[in-house]
Each structure stands twice: as structure tokens, then as C-alpha cells.
Design a protein around this motif. Structure first.
Motif, PDB file in Angstrom:
ATOM      1  N   MET A   1       0.830  -1.212   0.000  1.00  0.00           N
ATOM      2  CA  MET A   1       0.000   0.000   0.000  1.00  0.00           C
ATOM      3  C   MET A   1       0.862   1.258   0.000  1.00  0.00           C
ATOM      4  SD  MET A   1      -2.733   1.013   2.931  1.00  0.00           S
ATOM      5  CE  MET A   1      -1.487   1.432   4.125  1.00  0.00           C
TER       6      MET A   1
ATOM      7  N   GLN B   1      -2.086   8.211   5.290  1.00  0.00           N
ATOM      8  CA  GLN B   1      -1.263   8.312   6.504  1.00  0.00           C
ATOM      9  C   GLN B   1      -0.224   9.427   6.357  1.00  0.00           C
ATOM     10  OE1 GLN B   1       2.000   5.575   8.503  1.00  0.00           O
ATOM     11  NE2 GLN B   1      -0.002   4.695   8.889  1.00  0.00           N
TER      12      GLN B   1
ATOM     13  N   GLN C   1      -3.606   2.411  10.936  1.00  0.00           N
ATOM     14  CA  GLN C   1      -2.738   1.333  10.447  1.00  0.00           C
ATOM     15  C   GLN C   1      -3.325  -0.041  10.795  1.00  0.00           C
ATOM     16  OE1 GLN C   1       1.283   2.424  10.283  1.00  0.00           O
ATOM     17  NE2 GLN C   1       2.088   0.348  10.422  1.00  0.00           N
TER      18      GLN C   1
ATOM     19  N   ASP D   1      -5.739  -0.703   8.150  1.00  0.00           N
ATOM     20  CA  ASP D   1      -5.070  -1.151   6.916  1.00  0.00           C
ATOM     21  C   ASP D   1      -4.778  -2.647   6.989  1.00  0.00           C
ATOM     22  OD1 ASP D   1      -4.886   1.569   6.374  1.00  0.00           O
ATOM     23  OD2 ASP D   1      -2.797   1.730   7.034  1.00  0.00           O
TER      24      ASP D   1
ATOM     25  N   GLN E   1       8.764   0.234  13.440  1.00  0.00           N
ATOM     26  CA  GLN E   1       7.302   0.189  13.349  1.00  0.00           C
ATOM     27  C   GLN E   1       6.687  -0.899  14.234  1.00  0.00           C
ATOM     28  OE1 GLN E   1       4.582   1.648  11.081  1.00  0.00           O
ATOM     29  NE2 GLN E   1       5.959   3.312  11.634  1.00  0.00           N
TER      30      GLN E   1
HETATM   31  N1  TRP Z   1       3.643   3.433   8.876  1.00  0.00           N
HETATM   32  C1  TRP Z   1       4.272   2.991   7.682  1.00  0.00           C
HETATM   33  C2  TRP Z   1       5.428   3.957   7.390  1.00  0.00           C
HETATM   34  O1  TRP Z   1       5.807   4.715   8.210  1.00  0.00           O
HETATM   35  C3  TRP Z   1       3.328   2.946   6.501  1.00  0.00           C
HETATM   36  C4  TRP Z   1       2.112   2.103   6.703  1.00  0.00           C
HETATM   37  C5  TRP Z   1       0.811   2.532   6.702  1.00  0.00           C
HETATM   38  C6  TRP Z   1       2.078   0.693   6.927  1.00  0.00           C
HETATM   39  N2  TRP Z   1      -0.025   1.511   6.908  1.00  0.00           N
HETATM   40  C7  TRP Z   1       0.693   0.368   7.053  1.00  0.00           C
HETATM   41  C8  TRP Z   1       3.038  -0.304   7.049  1.00  0.00           C
HETATM   42  C9  TRP Z   1       0.273  -0.926   7.318  1.00  0.00           C
HETATM   43  C10 TRP Z   1       2.619  -1.607   7.308  1.00  0.00           C
HETATM   44  C11 TRP Z   1       1.253  -1.916   7.450  1.00  0.00           C
HETATM   45  O2  TRP Z   1       5.956   3.973   6.299  1.00  0.00           O
END
Ligand code: TRP
Length: 348
Positions: free
Chosen positions: A44, A49, A139, A142, A157
Motif C-alpha cells: 500500500m 497516513q 494502520q 489497513d 514500526q
Molecule cells: N507506517 C508505515 C510507514 O511509516 C506505513 C504504513 C501505513 C504501513 N499503513 C501500514 C506499514 C500498514 C505496514 C502496514 O511507512
């Protein structure tokens, strides 16, 4: 849905991807893609975000959507094997976020270590957008929308994935078994998890200005490698040098293989021999830097070439993104239905 192995991962489109992303996350994705272990892989581009801390700068987000897509394809992510999609065009994700908001306390959000670090790095303490604070909830939307079992992410993360697991747990406890419990997955090899910046600071990051981009030109790559932080006490070639906290050696640890010596530095058999000489004295920085440049150029040249072949093909790329998004939307819509039913809402 049951028992399928599904990957969901993504990136905020706030800039071009760099070697730190490549080492910590992107390379792993290509391996997972080619492992055939997974029934479905979603990748994605997290533009919604990205808006949580770029609300006043939307063109930066928009401009980088295609940049990130080009980076993906250039490093070997295959749109035939992975569904690449655009977050903002899957409205179901926002819908799920709103429901999950009720299952998370403000105090819990404020404790999330990833978010805390980002808030201080971005100087948002005084005017923190609510949307940014709750990005871990979005997230979780997602991840759960696609019934993901596996979420490959960079090490930093992981607390966000932990929070997603809590939401899944609370949801299922409250409304009955509905959401799939995901696991985060970091690069398995510790050495590769976090690439330091060119200046020796703990992380390669665009905001710190210490990056090598995946499409860095050959000249600029050379310049950057030549400016890398080594051992400040290694003044003369004859001085003994330190290989610890010396970025050239840290990068060689990550990127160089024995075959590179045969090709570019045949007077040494391997990295151990090179390090020994550096520590003894008599080996200058220029020589090791030219070697590292050759190693990195070999990695980056094909990526740069592939990326260049995509310029001018923006229409095709958008089509690809739109097709992936259509597939993603279908999956997310089925989840929203299941979620609403579990919560006891009417579907009218
Ligand atoms: N937070 C992630 C970043 O900083 C991007 C992201 C958004 C993501 N939704 C997610 C990663 C779901 C893994 C799963 O780039």
C-alpha cells in the motif's frame, strides 16, 4: 479467508526511498514475494497516513506517490505477484478506523513509543494533529481490512503492529471472533535491520540529510561515499585505524561479498583481511571508499536503470495503481461488512 497467508505492508509517500529502506524492509519484500509462501501480497502506498503530518503540504504527498511506485518496481517488486494500491482510494479503511477509535484509549495512544519518537523528531509537541496521534489505529485498519497474517515492517514500526494486535484482541473479545490476528515481521538478520546514516548517526533518514537514494546518480553516489564518516583519528595513511563506528566498514559489513574483492580489490581476499590492514595502519580512507563505491554502484546501477526506463510512463503506472486499488477495495469492503455485522449494525 481462513488460514490464508496474506501480507500487507506499505510506505508513506513523503520522499524517494533510500538504501536504509532497501536494507531494512524492501529487500525482504522481494524475497517474500519470490518465496511463494504467501497466498496474497498487498503493498500500500500510504498517502492518507502521509497526510497526518503533511496536511499543509499535500502536493509533496501527491508528487511522491509515483516516485514510490517507481522505486517499488525498480527494486523488483512485481505487480503481477503483488497488489499495489493507493490507500486514499480505499474509503473502507477510514470507515474501519472510525470504529476502532472506540476501542483505544487516549492514554494508550500517547504511550506508543514509535509515535512518541516521531512527535519529538518532528517537533509536533505543541500542536499535535489528532490524525497523527491516531495513525496506529488507521494502520490497524489497513492491516485487518486485508486479513493480513504477516506485516513486514522496519524495526521502528513494531510498536505500531503491537498496538494493532491489541485492537484485534479487543475487537474479537468484544464482538466475537471477526478479525485476523497479524504478526509483525522485521528483517531476520539483525545486522541488516537498521542502516546508519552517512554521517554515523543512528539512522539513515531523509530529514537528517544523510541518505543514499535508490536512484542516486553515479557521480553523486561517489561524492557521498567520499564524504562518509570514518575514524576521525585516522589522519595519516600509516596511522592505525578503527573499523568500529566507521561507516565505510559498517556499510561494507552489510553490502560487500567476497566476489567484490575479486572484482574490485583483488589484493585482499575478504573483508576480514581488509579490516586487519586498516587496524594495523597503512591503509588509507580513499582506497576503502573507492571500494565501497564500486560495491554500491553495482547494487544501485540496475535499480537506477530500471527506474529511468519508467519515466514518461506515468499513465501506465497510474493504471497499474488503479487496477491494484480496485482489487484492494473489494477485499476491504468484504471486511467492513463482516465488521459491521459483528458489531450488530444494520446493513441497509
Ligand atoms: N507506517 C508505515 C510507514 O511509516 C506505513 C504504513 C501505513 C504501513 N499503513 C501500514 C506499514 C500498514 C505496514 C502496514 O511507512
Amino acid at each position: 479467508m481462513a488460514d490464508k497467508k496474506i501480507i500487507l505492508t506499505g510506505d508513506r509517500p513523503t520522499g524517494q526511498l533510500h538504501l536504509g529502506h532497501f536494507v531494512g524492509a524492501l529487500r525482504q519484500r522481494v524475497e517474500l514475494q519470490n518465496s511463494k509462501e504467501f497466498d496474497k501480497i498487498y503493498i500500500m502506498i500510504a498517502d492518507s497516513q502521509a497526510m497526518t503530518d503533511n496536511a499543509k503540504n499535500p502536493q509533496k504527498v501527491q508528487e511522491n506517490v509515483l516516485e514510490v511506485l517507481k522505486d517499488y518496481i525498480a527494486i523488483g517488486i512485481d505487480p503481477k505477484k503483488c497488489t499495489i494500491f493507493l490507500q486514499s482510494s480505499v474509503a473502507e479503511l477510514t470507515e474501519l478506523t472510525f470504529y476502532y477509535c472506540n476501542l483505544v484509549t487516549l492514554a494508550r495512544l500517547q504511550r506508543n513509543p514509535t509515535v512518541k519518537t516521531e512527535i519529538s523528531q518532528k517537533n509536533m509537541q505543541k500542536s499535535l494533529p489528532v490524525g497523527f496521534l491516531i495513525y496506529p489505529i488507521s494502520q490497524a485498519a489497513d492491516i485487518t481490512a486485508f486479513d493480513a497474517t504477516c506485516v513486514p515492517v522496519g524495526e521502528d514500526q513494531m510498536p505500531v503492529i503491537e498496538q494493532c494486535r491489541e485492537i484485534v484482541h479487543t475487537f474479537n473479545n468484544t464482538y466475537g471472533q471477526t478479525l485476523v490476528m497479524p504478526s509483525g515481521r522485521v528483517e531476520l538478520n539483525k545486522k541488516y535491520r537498521r542502516l546508519k546514516g552517512l554521517d554515523g548517526s543512528s539512522k539513515m533518514s531523509k530529514s537528517l540529510g544523510n541518505t543514499i537514494y535508490l536512484n542516486e546518480s553515479s557521480e553523486s553516489l561517489k561524492q557521498k561515499v567520499m564524504s562518509m564518516y570514518t575514524d576521525p583519528n585516522h589522519l595519516k595513511v600509516s596511522d592505525p585505524g578503527n573499523v568500529k563506528n566507521n561507516m565505510v566498514f559498517e556499510y561494507l559489513d552489510v553490502f560487500c561479498k567476497e566476489e567484490h574483492f575479486t572484482k574490485y580489490l583483488p589484493e585482499y581476499k575478504n573483508l576480514k583481511k581488509l579490516k586487519n590492514h586498516y587496524e594495523r595502519g597503512g591503509l588509507g580512507d580513499v582506497k576503502i571508499k573507492v571500494f565501497l563505491y564500486n560495491v554500491l554502484e553495482e547494487l544501485i546501477a540496475p535499480i537506477r536503470q530500471k527506474r529511468a526506463s519508467l519515466s514518461g510512463k506515468e499513465d501506465e503506472l497510474l493504471k497499474l495503481l488503479s487496477e491494484g486499488t480496485r482489487v484492494a477495495r473489494e477485499h476491504a469492503a468484504a471486511t467492513v461488512k463482516r465488521v459491521k455485522k459483528a458489531m450488530g449494525l444494520y446493513l441497509v
